[in-house]
Design a protein around this motif. Structure first.
Motif: not given
Length: 213
Positions: A120-135
């Motif tokens: 909650a309160g974040v946007v998933f900006l980009s996918e880093q790979g292996c399930g990691y994301s930038s928010l």
């Protein structure tokens, strides 16, 4: 994106977009080229506004505007999750397998509830790979800061120390350096497609880049 679209998106969010990100959407583009596997794009569909991986090879996890506009409480929930993990039921503590299964099912449901609530309160900006994301944090005291979702490695949702401008600028500089170093000939000009982004950053970054205040 157009100003009218941004206002519609902000209405759905219930909060204003962080200033740096709003300026980027208005002056540069809605998504695509960017850090990691590219930026997710806010799009309006039948179910309302969502950030989706339009045209990306690895589209990442979509975010609804309704979820992104909620309070950002991931750090507090992480403490509760850590305590819950320490209380995970074990079969040896129960007299019967049925009793253990009931206890574990209740524990697992609570874990999933807290895990999902961290988004909650974040946007998933980009996918880093292996399930990691930038928010990108949209609400609260960390609004406008870029965090990382490293929960697949039990790292929680953690701050990067960068705001959107700094995060994007670092990627842009690395990309330009890589393209300059691998340029196949004089016809290859990275500035032709990075130019609009560079101009936006030059207009915005009239001061030295610093971590979020």
């Amino acid at each position: 994106m157009e100003e009218e679209q941004l206002r519609s998106l902000e209405t759905a969010l219930g909060v204003d977009l962080p200033a740096q990100y709003r300026s980027f959407l208005l002056q540069v583009g809605a998504g695509g080229a960017g850090p990691d596997y590219g930026l997710l794009t806010p799009v309006l569909g039948d179910s309302g506004w969502q950030w989706r991986g339009v045209g990306l090879a690895y589209p990442g996890k979509p975010t609804t505007a309704e979820l992104a506009g909620r309070p950002f409480v991931a750090p507090a929930l992480q403490k509760e999750l850590d305590g819950l993990v320490a209380q995970e039921p074990t079969a040896e503590a129960y007299a019967t397998d049925d009793a253990f299964q009931r206890a574990f099912t209740a524990w697992d449901a609570r874990y999933e509830e807290l895990y999902d609530a961290q988004e909650a309160g974040v946007v998933f900006l980009s996918e880093q790979g292996c399930g990691y994301s930038s928010l990108l944090v949209m609400t609260g005291q960390h609004r406008g800061a870029v965090w990382e979702d490293v929960r697949p490695a039990d790292g929680g949702i953690a701050p990067t120390g960068h705001d959107f401008e700094h995060w994007y600028k670092r990627w842009l500089e690395r990309t330009e350096q890589q393209l300059d170093g691998t340029s196949p000939g004089p016809r290859w000009r990275p500035a032709r497609w990075l130019g609009p982004v560079r101009r936006w950053l030059q207009e915005r970054l009239v001061r030295p880049v610093s971590a979020p205040r």
